[in-house]
Motif scaffolding. Sequence first.
Motif: not given
Length: 284
Positions: A130-151
Amino acid sequence: MQDFLKNFSLEGKIAWVTGASYGLGLAYAVAFAESGARVVFNDINQELVDKGMAEYKKLGIDAFGAVCDVTKEDQVQNFVAEVEKNVGTIDILVNNAGIIKRIPMIDMTVDQWQQVIDVDLTGPFICSKAVLPAMIKKGSGKIINACSMMSEFGRETVSAYAAAKGGLKMLTRNICSEYGQFNIQCNAIGPGYIATPQTAPLREKQPDGSMHPFDRFIRSKTPAQRWGKTEDLMGLAVFLASPASDFINGQVVYIDGGISAYIGQDPGNLDPSKFTDIDESTAQ
Ligand code: NAP
Ligand code: GCO
Protein backbone atom coordinates in the motif's frame (compact mmCIF):
# COMPACT_ATOMS: atom_id res chain seq x y z
CA MET A 1 29.51 17.45 14.00
CA GLN A 2 25.97 18.75 14.34
CA ASP A 3 25.55 18.30 10.53
CA PHE A 4 26.49 14.63 10.92
CA LEU A 5 23.87 14.12 13.67
CA LYS A 6 21.18 15.44 11.30
CA ASN A 7 21.52 12.06 9.55
CA PHE A 8 19.69 10.54 12.53
CA SER A 9 16.85 13.07 12.45
CA LEU A 10 13.33 12.22 11.22
CA GLU A 11 12.35 15.91 10.96
CA GLY A 12 9.53 16.38 8.46
CA LYS A 13 8.96 12.65 7.95
CA ILE A 14 5.62 10.83 8.31
CA ALA A 15 5.97 7.49 10.10
CA TRP A 16 3.27 4.80 10.18
CA VAL A 17 3.62 2.19 12.91
CA THR A 18 1.07 -0.61 12.70
CA GLY A 19 -0.44 -1.91 15.95
CA ALA A 20 1.03 0.95 17.98
CA SER A 21 -1.46 1.47 20.81
CA TYR A 22 0.94 -0.21 23.22
CA GLY A 23 3.95 -2.54 23.35
CA LEU A 24 6.88 -2.19 21.00
CA GLY A 25 4.80 -0.26 18.46
CA LEU A 26 4.13 2.52 20.97
CA ALA A 27 7.84 2.68 21.82
CA TYR A 28 8.83 2.96 18.14
CA ALA A 29 6.23 5.69 17.56
CA VAL A 30 7.39 7.69 20.59
CA ALA A 31 11.00 7.42 19.43
CA PHE A 32 10.02 8.62 15.95
CA ALA A 33 8.04 11.56 17.35
CA GLU A 34 10.91 12.58 19.61
CA SER A 35 13.17 12.43 16.53
CA GLY A 36 10.95 14.88 14.63
CA ALA A 37 8.52 12.67 12.74
CA ARG A 38 4.73 12.98 12.55
CA VAL A 39 3.37 9.63 13.79
CA VAL A 40 0.37 7.84 12.31
CA PHE A 41 -0.84 4.52 13.70
CA ASN A 42 -3.64 2.00 13.48
CA ASP A 43 -5.01 -0.69 15.67
CA ILE A 44 -7.61 -3.32 15.34
CA ASN A 45 -10.51 -1.55 17.10
CA GLN A 46 -11.56 1.95 18.19
CA GLU A 47 -11.02 1.19 21.89
CA LEU A 48 -7.35 0.45 21.24
CA VAL A 49 -6.96 3.46 18.94
CA ASP A 50 -8.48 5.68 21.66
CA LYS A 51 -6.12 4.09 24.22
CA GLY A 52 -3.19 4.83 21.97
CA MET A 53 -4.33 8.39 21.24
CA ALA A 54 -4.67 9.07 24.97
CA GLU A 55 -1.16 7.73 25.57
CA TYR A 56 0.30 9.85 22.77
CA LYS A 57 -1.55 12.96 24.04
CA LYS A 58 -0.20 12.33 27.54
CA LEU A 59 3.28 12.27 26.00
CA GLY A 60 2.61 15.49 24.07
CA ILE A 61 2.59 13.70 20.72
CA ASP A 62 0.12 14.86 18.04
CA ALA A 63 -0.52 11.43 16.48
CA PHE A 64 -3.02 10.46 13.81
CA GLY A 65 -4.78 7.21 14.63
CA ALA A 66 -7.50 5.15 12.98
CA VAL A 67 -8.96 1.67 13.06
CA CYS A 68 -7.40 -0.64 10.50
CA ASP A 69 -6.94 -4.41 10.50
CA VAL A 70 -3.68 -5.07 8.66
CA THR A 71 -5.06 -8.33 7.27
CA LYS A 72 -7.82 -6.51 5.35
CA GLU A 73 -6.47 -4.90 2.17
CA ASP A 74 -9.49 -2.59 1.74
CA GLN A 75 -9.05 -1.23 5.28
CA VAL A 76 -5.33 -0.73 4.70
CA GLN A 77 -5.87 1.06 1.37
CA ASN A 78 -8.50 3.31 3.01
CA PHE A 79 -6.17 4.01 5.96
CA VAL A 80 -3.32 5.04 3.63
CA ALA A 81 -5.71 7.25 1.62
CA GLU A 82 -6.91 8.90 4.85
CA VAL A 83 -3.32 9.55 5.90
CA GLU A 84 -2.44 10.93 2.45
CA LYS A 85 -5.44 13.31 2.66
CA ASN A 86 -5.08 14.40 6.28
CA VAL A 87 -1.33 14.16 6.95
CA GLY A 88 0.70 13.49 3.81
CA THR A 89 2.78 10.82 2.08
CA ILE A 90 4.07 8.05 4.34
CA ASP A 91 7.88 8.06 4.43
CA ILE A 92 8.40 5.31 7.01
CA LEU A 93 6.37 2.12 7.57
CA VAL A 94 6.98 -0.14 10.55
CA ASN A 95 5.16 -3.46 10.14
CA ASN A 96 4.90 -4.00 13.89
CA ALA A 97 1.40 -5.48 14.36
CA GLY A 98 1.65 -9.11 15.31
CA ILE A 99 0.08 -11.95 17.21
CA ILE A 100 1.28 -15.29 18.52
CA LYS A 101 -0.53 -18.51 19.40
CA ARG A 102 1.45 -20.89 21.62
CA ILE A 103 -0.09 -24.25 20.68
CA PRO A 104 1.65 -27.57 19.90
CA MET A 105 1.54 -27.95 16.11
CA ILE A 106 -0.43 -31.20 16.12
CA ASP A 107 -3.10 -29.50 18.27
CA MET A 108 -3.22 -26.28 16.21
CA THR A 109 -6.15 -25.90 13.84
CA VAL A 110 -5.59 -24.63 10.31
CA ASP A 111 -7.70 -21.59 11.24
CA GLN A 112 -5.42 -20.79 14.18
CA TRP A 113 -2.36 -21.24 11.93
CA GLN A 114 -3.91 -18.99 9.28
CA GLN A 115 -4.75 -16.23 11.78
CA VAL A 116 -1.07 -15.95 12.76
CA ILE A 117 0.17 -16.06 9.16
CA ASP A 118 -2.44 -13.46 8.14
CA VAL A 119 -1.35 -10.90 10.74
CA ASP A 120 2.38 -11.58 10.99
CA LEU A 121 3.23 -12.21 7.32
CA THR A 122 0.36 -11.26 5.01
CA GLY A 123 -0.27 -8.04 6.96
CA PRO A 124 3.24 -6.71 6.26
CA PHE A 125 2.80 -7.68 2.58
CA ILE A 126 -0.51 -5.78 2.37
CA CYS A 127 0.79 -2.69 4.20
CA SER A 128 4.08 -2.57 2.28
CA LYS A 129 2.20 -2.94 -1.03
CA ALA A 130 0.00 0.00 0.00
CA VAL A 131 2.86 2.44 0.70
CA LEU A 132 5.41 1.43 -1.95
CA PRO A 133 3.84 3.27 -4.96
CA ALA A 134 4.03 6.66 -3.21
CA MET A 135 7.55 5.91 -1.96
CA ILE A 136 8.63 5.08 -5.53
CA LYS A 137 7.04 8.35 -6.76
CA LYS A 138 8.78 10.30 -3.97
CA GLY A 139 12.12 8.59 -4.66
CA SER A 140 12.67 7.44 -1.09
CA GLY A 141 11.16 5.32 1.67
CA LYS A 142 11.85 3.13 4.69
CA ILE A 143 10.09 -0.12 5.54
CA ILE A 144 10.98 -1.81 8.83
CA ASN A 145 9.60 -5.27 9.59
CA ALA A 146 9.18 -6.84 13.03
CA CYS A 147 11.18 -10.05 12.82
CA SER A 148 12.08 -12.12 15.85
CA MET A 149 14.36 -14.74 17.39
CA MET A 150 11.88 -17.02 15.65
CA SER A 151 13.09 -15.71 12.30
CA GLU A 152 16.18 -17.83 13.03
CA PHE A 153 15.29 -20.36 15.72
CA GLY A 154 12.38 -22.69 16.38
CA ARG A 155 10.91 -23.60 19.71
CA GLU A 156 8.03 -25.73 20.93
CA THR A 157 4.47 -24.46 20.38
CA VAL A 158 5.20 -21.49 18.07
CA SER A 159 5.19 -23.17 14.63
CA ALA A 160 2.90 -20.65 12.91
CA TYR A 161 4.67 -17.67 14.44
CA ALA A 162 8.13 -18.98 13.50
CA ALA A 163 6.99 -19.76 9.95
CA ALA A 164 5.58 -16.23 9.65
CA LYS A 165 8.65 -14.53 11.11
CA GLY A 166 10.96 -16.63 8.96
CA GLY A 167 8.92 -15.66 5.93
CA LEU A 168 9.00 -12.03 7.03
CA LYS A 169 12.82 -12.17 6.96
CA MET A 170 12.65 -13.26 3.32
CA LEU A 171 9.94 -10.68 2.48
CA THR A 172 12.34 -8.07 3.92
CA ARG A 173 15.06 -9.26 1.56
CA ASN A 174 12.66 -9.33 -1.38
CA ILE A 175 11.36 -5.80 -0.90
CA CYS A 176 15.03 -4.73 -0.70
CA SER A 177 15.79 -6.58 -3.94
CA GLU A 178 12.78 -5.26 -5.87
CA TYR A 179 12.68 -1.62 -4.66
CA GLY A 180 16.20 -0.73 -3.60
CA GLN A 181 16.64 0.87 -7.02
CA PHE A 182 14.10 3.55 -5.98
CA ASN A 183 16.11 4.51 -2.87
CA ILE A 184 13.77 2.47 -0.68
CA GLN A 185 15.36 0.55 2.17
CA CYS A 186 13.59 -2.41 3.77
CA ASN A 187 15.19 -3.86 6.89
CA ALA A 188 13.94 -5.67 9.97
CA ILE A 189 14.33 -5.37 13.70
CA GLY A 190 14.93 -8.74 15.35
CA PRO A 191 14.14 -8.29 19.05
CA GLY A 192 15.10 -10.90 21.59
CA TYR A 193 12.74 -11.44 24.52
CA ILE A 194 11.19 -8.09 25.41
CA ALA A 195 8.82 -7.38 28.32
CA THR A 196 5.51 -6.52 26.66
CA PRO A 197 1.93 -7.82 26.93
CA GLN A 198 2.74 -10.38 24.24
CA THR A 199 5.38 -12.07 26.40
CA ALA A 200 3.73 -11.44 29.78
CA PRO A 201 2.43 -15.06 30.01
CA LEU A 202 6.06 -16.25 29.90
CA ARG A 203 6.90 -14.28 33.07
CA GLU A 204 3.84 -15.07 35.18
CA LYS A 205 4.77 -16.20 38.69
CA GLN A 206 3.93 -19.81 39.50
CA PRO A 207 1.19 -20.66 42.05
CA ASP A 208 3.91 -21.12 44.70
CA GLY A 209 5.31 -17.64 43.89
CA SER A 210 8.37 -18.99 42.07
CA MET A 211 9.58 -17.76 38.70
CA HIS A 212 7.95 -19.00 35.49
CA PRO A 213 10.27 -21.73 34.14
CA PHE A 214 10.51 -19.88 30.82
CA ASP A 215 11.50 -16.67 32.63
CA ARG A 216 14.37 -18.50 34.32
CA PHE A 217 15.23 -20.21 30.99
CA ILE A 218 15.39 -17.05 28.91
CA ARG A 219 17.49 -15.30 31.53
CA SER A 220 19.92 -18.22 31.41
CA LYS A 221 20.11 -17.74 27.63
CA THR A 222 20.70 -13.97 27.88
CA PRO A 223 24.19 -12.77 28.94
CA ALA A 224 22.61 -9.75 30.69
CA GLN A 225 20.26 -12.19 32.52
CA ARG A 226 17.33 -9.85 31.94
CA TRP A 227 14.40 -9.34 29.60
CA GLY A 228 14.64 -6.48 27.14
CA LYS A 229 12.72 -3.28 27.77
CA THR A 230 10.83 -1.54 24.94
CA GLU A 231 13.17 1.43 25.44
CA ASP A 232 16.08 -0.82 24.45
CA LEU A 233 14.77 -0.94 20.87
CA MET A 234 13.99 2.75 20.29
CA GLY A 235 17.45 3.77 19.11
CA LEU A 236 17.65 1.02 16.48
CA ALA A 237 14.19 1.88 15.19
CA VAL A 238 15.18 5.54 14.70
CA PHE A 239 18.46 4.52 13.07
CA LEU A 240 16.75 2.22 10.55
CA ALA A 241 14.13 4.92 9.84
CA SER A 242 16.73 7.65 9.31
CA PRO A 243 19.04 8.71 6.45
CA ALA A 244 21.94 7.33 8.52
CA SER A 245 20.93 3.83 7.37
CA ASP A 246 20.40 4.63 3.66
CA PHE A 247 23.02 2.09 2.56
CA ILE A 248 21.69 -0.71 4.78
CA ASN A 249 19.12 -2.83 2.95
CA GLY A 250 17.61 -6.28 3.33
CA GLN A 251 19.09 -6.86 6.78
CA VAL A 252 17.63 -8.21 10.01
CA VAL A 253 19.32 -6.41 12.90
CA TYR A 254 19.07 -8.55 16.04
CA ILE A 255 18.73 -6.67 19.32
CA ASP A 256 18.53 -9.51 21.81
CA GLY A 257 20.98 -8.85 24.66
CA GLY A 258 23.27 -11.47 23.16
CA ILE A 259 20.91 -14.47 23.10
CA SER A 260 21.85 -15.39 19.53
CA ALA A 261 25.57 -15.33 20.39
CA TYR A 262 25.48 -17.33 23.63
CA ILE A 263 25.05 -21.06 24.28
CA GLY A 264 23.55 -20.20 27.66
CA GLN A 265 24.12 -21.50 31.16
CA ASP A 266 22.36 -23.94 33.46
CA PRO A 267 19.19 -22.09 34.62
CA GLY A 268 19.89 -23.59 38.07
CA ASN A 269 23.05 -21.47 38.32
CA LEU A 270 21.10 -18.20 38.19
CA ASP A 271 20.82 -16.06 41.33
CA PRO A 272 17.37 -14.38 41.26
CA SER A 273 18.57 -11.93 43.93
CA LYS A 274 20.73 -10.33 41.21
CA PHE A 275 17.83 -9.84 38.77
CA THR A 276 16.77 -6.24 38.07
CA ASP A 277 13.10 -7.19 38.25
CA ILE A 278 10.71 -5.99 35.62
CA ASP A 279 7.85 -3.83 36.87
CA GLU A 280 5.09 -5.54 34.88
CA SER A 281 2.95 -2.40 35.16
CA THR A 282 5.47 -0.66 32.92
CA ALA A 283 6.00 -3.66 30.59
CA GLN A 284 3.55 -2.34 28.03
P1 NAP B 1 1.82 -6.92 21.51
O1 NAP B 1 2.10 -6.34 22.85
O2 NAP B 1 0.97 -8.13 21.39
O3 NAP B 1 1.21 -5.75 20.56
C1 NAP B 1 0.87 -6.09 19.23
C2 NAP B 1 0.02 -4.97 18.67
O4 NAP B 1 -0.44 -5.33 17.36
C3 NAP B 1 -1.22 -4.73 19.52
O5 NAP B 1 -1.55 -3.36 19.57
C4 NAP B 1 -2.26 -5.50 18.74
O6 NAP B 1 -3.58 -5.10 18.98
C5 NAP B 1 -1.85 -5.15 17.33
N1 NAP B 1 -2.50 -6.02 16.34
C6 NAP B 1 -2.67 -7.35 16.42
N2 NAP B 1 -3.33 -7.80 15.34
C7 NAP B 1 -3.56 -6.71 14.55
C8 NAP B 1 -4.19 -6.52 13.29
N3 NAP B 1 -4.75 -7.53 12.62
N4 NAP B 1 -4.26 -5.27 12.78
C9 NAP B 1 -3.74 -4.22 13.48
N5 NAP B 1 -3.12 -4.33 14.68
C10 NAP B 1 -3.04 -5.57 15.20
O7 NAP B 1 3.20 -7.27 20.79
P2 NAP B 1 4.67 -6.70 21.08
O8 NAP B 1 5.35 -7.55 22.07
O9 NAP B 1 4.60 -5.22 21.26
O10 NAP B 1 5.36 -7.03 19.66
C11 NAP B 1 5.19 -6.15 18.55
C12 NAP B 1 5.79 -6.86 17.34
O11 NAP B 1 7.13 -7.25 17.64
C13 NAP B 1 5.06 -8.14 16.97
O12 NAP B 1 5.09 -8.30 15.57
C14 NAP B 1 5.90 -9.23 17.64
O13 NAP B 1 5.78 -10.47 16.95
C15 NAP B 1 7.27 -8.67 17.49
N6 NAP B 1 8.24 -9.17 18.47
C16 NAP B 1 7.99 -9.06 19.81
C17 NAP B 1 8.96 -9.53 20.71
C18 NAP B 1 8.77 -9.49 22.20
O14 NAP B 1 9.57 -10.14 22.90
N7 NAP B 1 7.79 -8.78 22.72
C19 NAP B 1 10.15 -10.07 20.22
C20 NAP B 1 10.33 -10.17 18.84
C21 NAP B 1 9.37 -9.70 17.98
P3 NAP B 1 -4.54 -6.18 19.74
O15 NAP B 1 -4.42 -5.87 21.17
O16 NAP B 1 -5.92 -5.96 19.20
O17 NAP B 1 -4.05 -7.59 19.42
C1 GCO C 1 7.75 -16.97 22.54
C2 GCO C 1 7.87 -15.48 22.51
C3 GCO C 1 8.78 -15.06 21.37
C4 GCO C 1 8.89 -13.55 21.37
C5 GCO C 1 9.80 -13.07 20.31
C6 GCO C 1 11.21 -13.57 20.50
O1 GCO C 1 6.66 -17.47 22.84
O2 GCO C 1 8.78 -17.61 22.28
O3 GCO C 1 6.60 -14.88 22.37
O4 GCO C 1 8.29 -15.51 20.17
O5 GCO C 1 7.65 -12.98 21.14
O6 GCO C 1 9.34 -13.36 19.03
O7 GCO C 1 12.05 -12.88 19.60
